[in-house]
Design a protein around this motif. Structure first.
Motif, PDB file in Angstrom:
ATOM      1  N   PRO A   1       0.817  -1.217   0.000  1.00 29.78           N
ATOM      2  CA  PRO A   1       0.000   0.000   0.000  1.00 29.78           C
ATOM      3  C   PRO A   1       0.857   1.276   0.000  1.00 29.78           C
ATOM      4  CG  PRO A   1      -0.926  -1.595   1.496  1.00 29.78           C
ATOM      5  CD  PRO A   1       0.383  -2.155   1.039  1.00 29.78           C
ATOM      6  N   GLU A   2       2.042   1.217   0.596  1.00 30.53           N
ATOM      7  CA  GLU A   2       2.863   2.431   0.619  1.00 30.53           C
ATOM      8  C   GLU A   2       3.443   2.743  -0.758  1.00 30.53           C
ATOM      9  OE1 GLU A   2       5.415   2.354   4.403  1.00 30.53           O
ATOM     10  OE2 GLU A   2       4.255   0.513   4.331  1.00 30.53           O
ATOM     11  N   ASN A   3       3.817   1.701  -1.487  1.00 29.72           N
ATOM     12  CA  ASN A   3       4.280   1.929  -2.853  1.00 29.72           C
ATOM     13  C   ASN A   3       3.123   2.501  -3.682  1.00 29.72           C
ATOM     14  OD1 ASN A   3       4.438   0.301  -5.790  1.00 29.72           O
ATOM     15  ND2 ASN A   3       6.283   1.398  -5.193  1.00 29.72           N
TER      16      ASN A   3
ATOM     17  N   ASN B   1       8.059  -1.735  12.382  1.00 29.56           N
ATOM     18  CA  ASN B   1       9.414  -1.160  12.425  1.00 29.56           C
ATOM     19  C   ASN B   1       9.467   0.200  11.747  1.00 29.56           C
ATOM     20  OD1 ASN B   1       9.107  -2.100   9.826  1.00 29.56           O
ATOM     21  ND2 ASN B   1      11.056  -3.184   9.726  1.00 29.56           N
ATOM     22  N   ILE B   2       8.417   0.579  11.008  1.00 27.69           N
ATOM     23  CA  ILE B   2       8.428   1.901  10.383  1.00 27.69           C
ATOM     24  C   ILE B   2       7.633   2.927  11.172  1.00 27.69           C
ATOM     25  CG2 ILE B   2       9.013   1.227   8.036  1.00 27.69           C
ATOM     26  CD1 ILE B   2       5.985   1.189   7.434  1.00 27.69           C
ATOM     27  N   CYS B   3       6.539   2.523  11.764  1.00 26.54           N
ATOM     28  CA  CYS B   3       5.740   3.474  12.546  1.00 26.54           C
ATOM     29  C   CYS B   3       4.616   2.745  13.258  1.00 26.54           C
ATOM     30  CB  CYS B   3       5.133   4.556  11.650  1.00 26.54           C
ATOM     31  SG  CYS B   3       3.909   3.923  10.489  1.00 26.54           S
ATOM     32  N   GLY B   4       3.907   3.487  14.091  1.00 23.61           N
ATOM     33  CA  GLY B   4       2.760   2.920  14.779  1.00 23.61           C
ATOM     34  C   GLY B   4       1.483   3.088  13.982  1.00 23.61           C
TER      35      GLY B   4
ATOM     36  N   LEU C   1      -3.567  12.282  10.034  1.00 19.63           N
ATOM     37  CA  LEU C   1      -3.159  10.897   9.775  1.00 19.63           C
ATOM     38  C   LEU C   1      -2.273  10.851   8.520  1.00 19.63           C
ATOM     39  CD1 LEU C   1      -3.669   7.859  10.500  1.00 19.63           C
ATOM     40  CD2 LEU C   1      -5.605   7.937   8.932  1.00 19.63           C
ATOM     41  N   CYS C   2      -1.293   9.956   8.534  1.00 20.45           N
ATOM     42  CA  CYS C   2      -0.390   9.785   7.393  1.00 20.45           C
ATOM     43  C   CYS C   2      -1.174   9.707   6.072  1.00 20.45           C
ATOM     44  CB  CYS C   2       0.407   8.502   7.609  1.00 20.45           C
ATOM     45  SG  CYS C   2       1.216   7.895   6.147  1.00 20.45           S
ATOM     46  N   ALA C   3      -0.702  10.428   5.071  1.00 17.43           N
ATOM     47  CA  ALA C   3      -1.419  10.500   3.794  1.00 17.43           C
ATOM     48  C   ALA C   3      -1.454   9.154   3.066  1.00 17.43           C
ATOM     49  CB  ALA C   3      -0.781  11.560   2.892  1.00 17.43           C
TER      50      ALA C   3
ATOM     51  N   LYS D   1      -2.905   0.589  13.186  1.00 12.52           N
ATOM     52  CA  LYS D   1      -4.333   0.927  13.110  1.00 12.52           C
ATOM     53  C   LYS D   1      -4.805   0.860  11.653  1.00 12.52           C
ATOM     54  CE  LYS D   1      -4.835   0.892  17.142  1.00 12.52           C
ATOM     55  NZ  LYS D   1      -5.696  -0.132  17.726  1.00 12.52           N
ATOM     56  N   TRP D   2      -3.956   1.319  10.771  1.00 11.22           N
ATOM     57  CA  TRP D   2      -4.281   1.303   9.342  1.00 11.22           C
ATOM     58  C   TRP D   2      -4.581  -0.129   8.891  1.00 11.22           C
ATOM     59  CZ3 TRP D   2       0.131   3.035   5.457  1.00 11.22           C
ATOM     60  CH2 TRP D   2      -0.270   2.784   4.134  1.00 11.22           C
ATOM     61  N   TYR D   3      -3.712  -1.089   9.258  1.00 11.43           N
ATOM     62  CA  TYR D   3      -3.914  -2.473   8.827  1.00 11.43           C
ATOM     63  C   TYR D   3      -5.093  -3.121   9.543  1.00 11.43           C
ATOM     64  CZ  TYR D   3      -0.120  -2.785   5.484  1.00 11.43           C
ATOM     65  OH  TYR D   3       0.658  -2.635   4.358  1.00 11.43           O
TER      66      TYR D   3
ATOM     67  N   ARG E   1       4.967  16.212   6.987  1.00  7.43           N
ATOM     68  CA  ARG E   1       3.770  16.300   7.828  1.00  7.43           C
ATOM     69  C   ARG E   1       3.147  14.921   8.063  1.00  7.43           C
ATOM     70  NH1 ARG E   1       1.376  19.088  11.231  1.00  7.43           N
ATOM     71  NH2 ARG E   1      -0.873  19.072  11.284  1.00  7.43           N
ATOM     72  N   SER E   2       3.224  14.056   7.074  1.00 10.82           N
ATOM     73  CA  SER E   2       2.629  12.729   7.197  1.00 10.82           C
ATOM     74  C   SER E   2       3.418  11.817   8.112  1.00 10.82           C
ATOM     75  CB  SER E   2       2.561  12.054   5.822  1.00 10.82           C
ATOM     76  OG  SER E   2       1.317  12.286   5.222  1.00 10.82           O
ATOM     77  N   CYS E   3       4.723  11.807   7.924  1.00 11.47           N
ATOM     78  CA  CYS E   3       5.524  10.792   8.571  1.00 11.47           C
ATOM     79  C   CYS E   3       6.178  11.313   9.839  1.00 11.47           C
ATOM     80  CB  CYS E   3       6.576  10.257   7.605  1.00 11.47           C
ATOM     81  SG  CYS E   3       7.333   8.763   8.257  1.00 11.47           S
ATOM     82  N   LYS E   4       5.461  11.154  10.940  1.00 16.55           N
ATOM     83  CA  LYS E   4       5.947  11.688  12.217  1.00 16.55           C
ATOM     84  C   LYS E   4       7.213  10.991  12.695  1.00 16.55           C
ATOM     85  CE  LYS E   4       1.667  13.316  11.973  1.00 16.55           C
ATOM     86  NZ  LYS E   4       0.836  12.929  10.812  1.00 16.55           N
TER      87      LYS E   4
ATOM     88  N   ASP F   1       4.826  17.436   2.491  1.00 14.26           N
ATOM     89  CA  ASP F   1       4.197  16.144   2.750  1.00 14.26           C
ATOM     90  C   ASP F   1       4.460  15.287   1.529  1.00 14.26           C
ATOM     91  OD1 ASP F   1       1.676  14.978   4.601  1.00 14.26           O
ATOM     92  OD2 ASP F   1       1.828  14.132   2.591  1.00 14.26           O
ATOM     93  N   MET F   2       4.658  13.998   1.727  1.00 20.96           N
ATOM     94  CA  MET F   2       5.035  13.155   0.588  1.00 20.96           C
ATOM     95  C   MET F   2       3.911  12.977  -0.433  1.00 20.96           C
ATOM     96  SD  MET F   2       4.727  10.264   3.191  1.00 20.96           S
ATOM     97  CE  MET F   2       3.124   9.630   3.611  1.00 20.96           C
ATOM     98  N   THR F   3       2.646  12.969   0.018  1.00 21.18           N
ATOM     99  CA  THR F   3       1.543  12.669  -0.899  1.00 21.18           C
ATOM    100  C   THR F   3       0.406  13.686  -0.864  1.00 21.18           C
ATOM    101  OG1 THR F   3       1.995  10.303  -1.120  1.00 21.18           O
ATOM    102  CG2 THR F   3      -0.299  10.940  -1.280  1.00 21.18           C
TER     103      THR F   3
HETATM  104  S1  SF4 Z   1       3.730   7.360   9.005  1.00 26.91           S
HETATM  105 FE1  SF4 Z   1       5.626   7.275   7.811  1.00 26.91          FE
HETATM  106  S2  SF4 Z   1       6.389   5.186   8.048  1.00 26.91           S
HETATM  107 FE2  SF4 Z   1       4.236   5.190   8.696  1.00 26.91          FE
HETATM  108  S3  SF4 Z   1       3.116   4.595   6.863  1.00 26.91           S
HETATM  109 FE3  SF4 Z   1       3.156   6.839   6.906  1.00 26.91          FE
HETATM  110  S4  SF4 Z   1       4.937   7.373   5.692  1.00 26.91           S
HETATM  111 FE4  SF4 Z   1       5.144   5.197   6.193  1.00 26.91          FE
END
Ligand code: SF4
Lengths: 422, 256
Positions: free
Chosen positions: A66-68, A127-130, A95-97, A134-136, A357-360, A387-389
Motif C-alpha cells: 500500500p505504501e508503494n 518497524n516503520i511506525c505505529g 493521519l499519514c497520507a 491501526k491502518w492495517y 507532515r505525514s511521517c511523524k 508532505d510526501m503525498t
Molecule cells: S507514518 Fe511514515 S512510516 Fe508510517 S506509513 Fe506513513 S509514511 Fe510510512
C-alpha cells in the motif's frame, strides 16, 4: 537553427537513464500479476514497506505494498482527492497520507491503477511506525482477512538479546501463520534461497547508490526514488538481482563516460526523509538549476542499511535483528550517526531536510539531527516543510525561497571542498 | 553607477536606488494583486522621486516573494541574501538579522565576514508575521499604526499562548469579551510574536549586534518584545522597511 539545438537535446538524451524502461516493464508486469492473482489462483498479501517479505516470496504469495501504491498516488497527483475522501469518512487530516489515500482508495478502487488487488491476508510490521497498526486493522476489518502483526521494539541505543528473542519468536509464528493461510507447509530451504537473493539484491542496490560517491554523480536521489520500487516490492527474487545488475552496469558506464545526473554539478546535497512525490520533477529541476545534485538520501538507503545484520547462512535467524534495526526504527543519536557517515561517504556540501507532515516518526528529531550534523560535519542544512503525498501541505513560493536562499548561501559560503570532514 | 533594488513583498513593494555606496532614495507602494505590475510601478515612482531617467540606471535586482515577476530586473535574489546585505551595509558588525515582513518572518545568522551562516523562516502559519498583526488589529478595531504606542501603555500584558493565528484571534476575542484592556492585549500580541521569532532566531544563533529589518520594525512594541525575549538590544535602522531593496541594489552594484 535546428542544427544548433541538436547538441542540447543530445546532451539531455545522454543523461537519461536507459534502464528506466526495463524498470517500468517489470513494475507493470508485477502489478498485472498481482491484479490477476485471483484468476491464476495465487494469494496476495498486503505488507508494510519495512516488513519481512522473504517468507511471502518463499510461499509464492504476491506481496503488495500500500505504501508503494501511496507513492504512485502521490506521483499521479491524486493524493489530495483521496485524502479528502478519507477525511470525509472521518479520518483526521493529521493521519499519514498513505493511510488516508489507501483507506479511501480501497472503497472505490480509485487511484492511478484502479486500486490494489484484494488481499488474502495482511502483514504489518511496526518497524516503520505505529500508524500502520491501526491502518492495517482498519483494512483487515474492511476486507475481512487475517492480519499478522510483527512487533519490532524500537532501538533507542542498542538492540538487546531480549528484543532479539522476542522478534525471533514472532518470526516463527509468522511462518506458521503463512502455513495456515496458504494451506501448505513452509519450505525452509526455499527461504534460504530467497534470503540469498534478498541479500544479493540489497548488495546490488547499495552498490548502485554508492556510484554517486563519484564526482560528478551519475544519478541523483531523484533517480533513486524511482529505482527503489523493486528492492521494496520484489526483494528476494531473481528479477531484482538481474535488474540491479543491469542498472549498476549502466551507472558504471556513466561514471566511466563522465555522464552526470546534473549538467554541471557544483554542489552535492544529502536529502533526508521521503520524497515529495507530486513534486519530484519540480524539485529536481530547481536544484539542478543551481548546479546542485542530491547525491544521496536517508530514505532509499534504508533498503540496504540493515545488511550488516543479515546472515545469509542463517537468514531466518538474522532477520529479527535486520528488520528491527532499520533506519526509521532507531533513536535520534543513531540516526544522526548514520547521517554524519553519509555526509562523509558522499562528500555532501549540505543537508536538505524534508519535514514531512505525514511521517511523524521520520520527522521527529530532525532539528537535533540538523544540529548534530552542523556540529560534526560543519555543513549547512535546509529544512523544508511539506508532505510526501498530500499536496495541500506544499507551498511552492515558500519552498522556492528557502531553496534559492540556501543555494545562494552555499554559493557565497566557504569553498565546500575545503571543509574538514569528520 | 546607479543600481536599483526592487523588493516586492506580499503587502508592499519597495524600491531603493544606490550610487557608489550612497542611498539616493527609496519608495514604498502597496503590492496589490499583481506583483509584476507593482514592481514596475514602484520602480517608476522611485525614478520620479529621485529624479533620474531610466537609462541612467545600471543593474536592477529584484527580491521578495514577487522577485521572479519583475520584468525590469536583470536578476532575482532571495530576500534572505538581500536583507543580510542591507543590514551589513547599515552596520558591518551585525551578526544576526531578524526580518518580519507581511507574510513571513526570518532570522539570519551572519559570520562576521559578510557571509550568511544559516537562516530560518517561519512555518506556514501567519503567526509571527505582519499579517498576524493585521488580523489582530482588525479584531481589536485599532489602526495598526497605533499598535506600538498603545502597547507601551500596558500595565500587565495579556497572555496569548496559541501558536496559530486563527486560535490566537479567538483568544484575543475572548480577552476583549472579558473586558481586558486593549493596551494589555496588544502588548500580549507583541510578546507572542517576540517569543515565536526569538525561538526561531535561537535555532540559527542569536547574537549581538542584532538588527531588526522589515516593515514590522516600525512597531516599537514588537521591537521591545524582541529585546525582552532575546535579552539583547535590537537595532532598528531608519530604513528598516526598505532594507531588502537596499540590499538588492547593493548586490546589483556588486557590493553586497
Ligand atoms: S507514518 Fe511514515 S512510516 Fe508510517 S506509513 Fe506513513 S509514511 Fe510510512
Amino acid at each position: 537553427m535546428p542544427s544548433d539545438l541538436k547538441p542540447v537535446d543530445a546532451a539531455k538524451d545522454r543523461r537519461k537513464i536507459k534502464s528506466v524502461r526495463r524498470m517500468k516493464e517489470i513494475m507493470t508486469a508485477y502489478y498485472i500479476d498481482a491484479k490477476t492473482a485471483s484468476d491464476t489462483g495465487k494469494k496476495v498479501a498486503w505488507i508494510t514497506s519495512g516488513g519481512p517479505v522473504e517468507p511471502l516470496i518463499a510461499m509464492d504469495v504476491i506481496p503488495v505494498y500500500p505504501e508503494n501504491h501511496g507513492a504512485m498516488i502521490g506521483a499521479a497527483k491524486m493524493g489530495v482527492d483521496l485524502c479528502e475522501k478519507a477525511e470525509a469518512m472521518g479520518y483526521a487530516s493529521d493521519l499519514c497520507a498513505y493511510a488516508r489515500a489507501d483507506i479511501a482508495c480501497a472503497t472505490e478502487d480509485g487511484g492511478p491503477i484502479g486500486g490494489l488487488p484484494r488481499p488474502d491476508m495482511l502483514i504489518c510490521c511496526n518497524n516503520i511506525c505505529g500508524t500502520v497498526l491501526k491502518w492495517y486493522e482498519v483494512q483487515a476489518r474492511y476486507f475481512g482477512v487475517p492480519l499478522f502483526i510483527l512487533d519490532t521494539p524500537f532501538t533507542h541505543t542498542e538492540y538487546s538479546p531480549a528484543a532479539n528473542q522476542y522478534v525471533r519468536a514472532q518470526l516463527v509464528e509468522y511462518l506458521s501463520f503463512l502455513e495456515t493461510h496458504c494451506g501448505k507447509a513452509f519450505d525452509r530451504d526455499r527461504l534460504t534461497e530467497v534470503g540469498r537473493l534478498s541479500v544479493a539484491g540489497q548488495k546490488l542496490w547499495q552498490a548502485v547508490l554508492h556510484t554517486t560517491t563519484h564526482r560528478p554523480a551519475p544519478m541523483s536521489a531523484f533517480d533513486a526514488f524511482f529505482h527503489l520500487a523493486l528492492i521494496v516490492t520484489l526483494r528476494g527474487t531473481q528479477t531484482v538481482v538481474d535488474y540491479y545488475t543491469e542498472l549498476l552496469a549502466e551507472m558504471e558506464t556513466r561514471v566511466a563516460e563522465g555522464i552526470s545526473a546534473v549538467p554541471e554539478e557544483r554542489f552535492r546535497l544529502l536529502w533526508d526523509n521521503l520524497p515529495v512525490w507530486y513534486r519530484t520533477r519540480w524539485l529536481a529541476e530547481k536544484f539542478a538549476g543551481h548546479g546542485a545534485c542530491l547525491v544521496a538520501d536517508t530514505y532509499t538507503s534504508s533498503w540496504c542499511g540493515a545488511m550488516p545484520y543479515l546472515d545469509e547462512s542463517d537468514f531466518l535467524g538474522s532477520m529479527a535483528e535486520a528488520y528491527s534495526r532499520i533506519y526509521i526504527n532507531l533513536g535520534t543519536d543513531l540516526m544522526a550517526d548514520m547521517v554524519v557517515e553519509m555526509v562523509s561517504t558522499y562528500r555532501a556540501d549540505g543537508l536538505v531536510i524534508h519535514s514531512n507532515r505525514s511521517c511523524k516518526p521520520y520527522s521527529l528529531g530532525q532539528y537535533d539531527i540538523q544540529r548534530i550534523v552542523q556540529e560534526r560535519c560543519g555543513i549547512p542544512s535546509l529544512m523544508i516543510e511539506a508532505d510526501m503525498t498530500d499536496a495541500r501541505n506544499f507551498s511552492e513560493s515558500q519552498i522556492e525561497t528557502r531553496i534559492d536562499a540556501f543555494m545562494e548561501m552555499l554559493a557565497t559560503g566557504c569553498s565546500p571542498r575545503s571543509r574538514p570532514f569528520p | 553607477m546607479i543600481s536599483v533594488g526592487i523588493d516586492v513583498g506580499s503587502i508592499s513593494a519597495k524600491a531603493a536606488a544606490m550610487e557608489d555606496g550612497r542611498l539616493l532614495g527609496s519608495r514604498v507602494l502597496l503590492t496589490g494583486y499583481n506583483a509584476g505590475k507593482a514592481g514596475r510601478a514602484v520602480f517608476e515612482a522611485l525614478l520620479a522621486a529621485v529624479g533620474i531617467a531610466a537609462d541612467r540606471v545600471g543593474p536592477i535586482v529584484a527580491t521578495g516573494y514577487g522577485r521572479n515577476s519583475v520584468d525590469v530586473a536583470h536578476k532575482a535574489v532571495t530576500e534572505i541574501t538581500c536583507h543580510a546585505a542591507g543590514a551589513q551595509f547599515q552596520n558591518p558588525a551585525v551578526r544576526c538579522v531578524i526580518d518580519i515582513g507581511g507574510q513571513d518572518s526570518k532570522a539570519i545568522a551572519l559570520d562576521g565576514g559578510g557571509r550568511i551562516k544559516d537562516f530560518a523562516m517561519n512555518d506556514k502559519c501567519a503567526a509571527g508575521t505582519g499579517r498576524f498583526l493585521e488580523v489582530m488589529a482588525r479584531a481589536l478595531e485599532v489602526d495598526l499604526d497605533a499598535f506600538g504606542d498603545l502597547s507601551l501603555a500596558a500595565d500587565q500584558p495579556a497572555a496569548i499562548s496559541s501558536l496559530c493565528t486563527v486560535f490566537a484571534e479567538s483568544e484575543v476575542i475572548s480577552l476583549i469579551a472579558k473586558g481586558e484592556r486593549r493596551e494589555n492585549i496588544i502588548a500580549g500580541i507583541h510578546r507572542s510574536i517576540g517569543a515565536r521569532v526569538v525561538a526561531m532566531a535561537k535555532r540559527v544563533g542569536l547574537a549581538d549586534p542584532l538588527m531588526m529589518t522589515g516593515g514590522v520594525a516600525m512597531n516599537i512594541g514588537v521591537v521591545k518584545a524582541l529585546e525582552e525575549k532575546a535579552g539583547l538590544p535590537v537595532q532598528v535602522s531608519p530604513y528598516a522597511q526598505v532594507n531588502g531593496a537596499i540590499g538588492a541594489a547593493l548586490i546589483g552594484a556588486g557590493m553586497g
